[in-house]
Design a protein around this motif. Sequence first.
Motif, PDB file in Angstrom:
ATOM      1  N   VAL A 373       1.118  -1.426  -0.218  1.00  0.00           N
ATOM      2  CA  VAL A 373      -0.208   0.127  -0.618  1.00  0.00           C
ATOM      3  C   VAL A 373       0.531   1.479  -0.131  1.00  0.00           C
ATOM      4  O   VAL A 373       1.741   1.329   0.859  1.00  0.00           O
ATOM      5  N   PHE A 374       0.689   2.593  -0.880  1.00  0.00           N
ATOM      6  CA  PHE A 374       1.376   3.662  -1.071  1.00  0.00           C
ATOM      7  C   PHE A 374      -0.016   4.758  -0.828  1.00  0.00           C
ATOM      8  O   PHE A 374      -1.238   5.012  -0.838  1.00  0.00           O
ATOM      9  N   VAL A 375       0.677   5.369   0.221  1.00  0.00           N
ATOM     10  CA  VAL A 375       0.055   6.224   0.852  1.00  0.00           C
ATOM     11  C   VAL A 375       0.860   7.447   1.549  1.00  0.00           C
ATOM     12  O   VAL A 375       2.120   7.614   2.096  1.00  0.00           O
ATOM     13  N   HIS A 401       5.191   3.330   1.496  1.00  0.00           N
ATOM     14  CA  HIS A 401       4.975   2.489   1.375  1.00  0.00           C
ATOM     15  C   HIS A 401       4.999   0.961   2.663  1.00  0.00           C
ATOM     16  O   HIS A 401       5.658   0.705   4.107  1.00  0.00           O
ATOM     17  N   PHE A 402       3.151   0.447   2.805  1.00  0.00           N
ATOM     18  CA  PHE A 402       3.057  -0.510   3.708  1.00  0.00           C
ATOM     19  C   PHE A 402       3.554  -1.910   3.558  1.00  0.00           C
ATOM     20  O   PHE A 402       2.606  -2.174   1.890  1.00  0.00           O
ATOM     21  N   ASP A 403       4.696  -2.372   3.480  1.00  0.00           N
ATOM     22  CA  ASP A 403       4.787  -3.953   3.087  1.00  0.00           C
ATOM     23  C   ASP A 403       3.773  -5.131   4.261  1.00  0.00           C
ATOM     24  O   ASP A 403       4.407  -4.801   5.275  1.00  0.00           O
ATOM     25  N   ARG A 409       7.740  -0.916   6.526  1.00  0.00           N
ATOM     26  CA  ARG A 409       7.445   0.091   6.125  1.00  0.00           C
ATOM     27  C   ARG A 409       8.824   1.192   5.735  1.00  0.00           C
ATOM     28  O   ARG A 409       9.619   0.899   6.174  1.00  0.00           O
ATOM     29  N   ASP A 410       8.304   2.270   3.903  1.00  0.00           N
ATOM     30  CA  ASP A 410       9.100   2.628   3.594  1.00  0.00           C
ATOM     31  C   ASP A 410       9.394   3.980   3.472  1.00  0.00           C
ATOM     32  O   ASP A 410       7.544   4.101   2.789  1.00  0.00           O
ATOM     33  N   ASP A 411       9.652   4.881   3.779  1.00  0.00           N
ATOM     34  CA  ASP A 411       9.163   6.792   3.368  1.00  0.00           C
ATOM     35  C   ASP A 411       9.510   7.125   3.077  1.00  0.00           C
ATOM     36  O   ASP A 411      11.368   7.735   3.585  1.00  0.00           O
ATOM     37  N   TRP A 412       9.563   8.280   2.871  1.00  0.00           N
ATOM     38  CA  TRP A 412      10.105   9.775   1.611  1.00  0.00           C
ATOM     39  C   TRP A 412       9.792  10.496   2.741  1.00  0.00           C
ATOM     40  O   TRP A 412       8.673  11.004   2.826  1.00  0.00           O
ATOM     41  N   LEU A 456       8.506   9.314  -7.766  1.00  0.00           N
ATOM     42  CA  LEU A 456       9.650   8.186  -6.513  1.00  0.00           C
ATOM     43  C   LEU A 456       9.803   7.100  -7.238  1.00  0.00           C
ATOM     44  O   LEU A 456       8.634   6.152  -7.519  1.00  0.00           O
ATOM     45  N   ASP A 457      10.448   6.241  -6.971  1.00  0.00           N
ATOM     46  CA  ASP A 457      10.756   4.446  -7.281  1.00  0.00           C
ATOM     47  C   ASP A 457      10.486   3.692  -5.913  1.00  0.00           C
ATOM     48  O   ASP A 457      10.766   4.038  -5.054  1.00  0.00           O
ATOM     49  N   THR A 458       9.231   2.604  -6.527  1.00  0.00           N
ATOM     50  CA  THR A 458       8.146   2.808  -5.035  1.00  0.00           C
ATOM     51  C   THR A 458       8.854   1.586  -4.503  1.00  0.00           C
ATOM     52  O   THR A 458       8.592   1.307  -2.720  1.00  0.00           O
ATOM     53  N   LEU A 459       9.905   1.179  -4.937  1.00  0.00           N
ATOM     54  CA  LEU A 459      11.204   0.506  -5.000  1.00  0.00           C
ATOM     55  C   LEU A 459      11.961   1.043  -3.332  1.00  0.00           C
ATOM     56  O   LEU A 459      12.798  -0.027  -2.610  1.00  0.00           O
ATOM     57  N   ASP A 460      12.214   1.808  -4.093  1.00  0.00           N
ATOM     58  CA  ASP A 460      13.154   2.916  -2.625  1.00  0.00           C
ATOM     59  C   ASP A 460      12.529   4.271  -2.448  1.00  0.00           C
ATOM     60  O   ASP A 460      13.072   5.104  -2.916  1.00  0.00           O
ATOM     61  N   LEU A 461      11.754   4.336  -1.483  1.00  0.00           N
ATOM     62  CA  LEU A 461      10.783   5.391  -1.050  1.00  0.00           C
ATOM     63  C   LEU A 461      11.504   6.541  -0.838  1.00  0.00           C
ATOM     64  O   LEU A 461      12.627   8.232  -1.314  1.00  0.00           O
TER      65      LEU A 461
END
Length: 493
Positions: A373-375, A401-403, A409-412, A456-461
């Motif tokens: 999920v991207f939010v 990005h929530f896995d 999660r990965d945040d920018w 952004l690249d969603t593999l590495d926010l």
Amino acid sequence: MAKAFPAEVTGGMDEPCRFDIEVFDLEVVEGAVPTDLDGLLVQAVPDQVYLPEVPALHPMTTAAGGDGAVRAFRFKDGCVDFRSRYVRTERFLLERQARRPLFGNYRDPFSDDPSVAGKDRTTANTAIYFHAGRMLASKEDGLPYEVDPVTLETRGVWNAHGDITSLTFTAHPKFDPATGEMFGFGYAAKGETTRDIAYYVIDAAGKVIHEAWFEAPYSAMIHDCALTESYMLFPIMPVTSDLARLEAGGPHFVYDGDMPQVFGVIPRFGNAADVRWFQAPPAFPGHTVNAYEEDGTIVFDVYESDGNAFAPVVPDKHGRPTPPGSVTTWHVRWRIDYHATGPDLSDREVLAVVNGEGPHIDPRRQLRPYRHVFVPTLDRSKLEIDENGRPYPVMFNQLSHFDLVAGTRDDWFPGPAATFQDPAYVLKSADAAEADGYLIAVVNWPLERRSELVILDTLDLAGGPLARLRLPVRMRLGIHSTWIDGDLVDSWR
Ligand code: V55
Ligand code: FE
């Protein structure tokens, strides 16, 4: 002559823009725009041309009532062309002709100038979707308007050749990727504050193939819905409306924290008699994330808040304040067996603490199990205050990005004075992995009254943007963004 807008709505990031404009070939300030991006990012923007002249201006009027503009970024060959154009709704055209406000408060026809009685009040300002070759700009208080994706010219109200007789249609219809069908509904379908719901199935060619009319237990907002292979779900929000209150000049919606959560479920091609209502302890359902079926049970994922998620623009029924930062939003999972589950739901599963809104998933995973999920989210620990002790005017300070499987999660986070608008999620290719795409968003820098576009690249926010593009005009806060693939539009193929 237009009167100057008052100081409450000017000076900041969200002062009305009031323009129809084009900026050809945006400047790439950093990085490069991926050349595989071919399509249109569109965002619906409420942007008042005239501020309503009413005895009491309700906050929802300025927050969500403005005339709808379509903000469009056309991506092709590593270049981006920008355009923004108002939807020519009936209301927009009437006020433009009169050169003054004629329509009053948010969803309140009693506050209008008598000359526009019975006219279409909708502003088409909430979300844009593409179905059966048409781009539709929609607000849930009326029918959508069709807008040309190339020129942004308005083609008129869409009612499926007269087959949609509901007065309203949701800004969040759902799509079955397997059949190309669109599933939508209108609430307050027979007029403001009525309990009527009209449910429609529209086939891939744009024709209504099923409809059902039924009544909700409360007159309340139903902003979003969810779809599985066999069912459509309607989460009713604890934001109720009342005709007497509206006639007396009160706000259309009031938050009622005592109201249970209510979910309506109808079989995909079901009728009024097939509708089942389920109740759960009070909470505020926001946008749905996804839904699917597992061994005959509906898995229903929704963002839920533990308080007034629309504070401060929607008042509390008891006048209780909602201090900033006091409401938490979770990604919640409900399991409902349409045939076997009793009317009272209790065991909800919390998948993540989100504190964000507007979830995006891989469109191919709709109606299916999914993982990513991207939010946009808010990390409150990163909020800063200015020299006058006021918090920076930031709504969402991260793209996240929530896995759900890894529980990570990965945040920018671009800095304490940046705030995100709703992004679009775009797959890198038709057969890309679920989380392998781009997230494209307008970022606002309110202290500088400046906006930029980031990719952004969603593999590495956390790695930050692949590209930043300068926007030479301020982008006031818009609502939902959507990506329309280039090959969906005839003249772009
Ligand atoms: C929302 C926005 C609206 C509306 C109802 O984001 C709900 C929620 C922009 O208008 O009319
Ligand atoms: Fe929405």
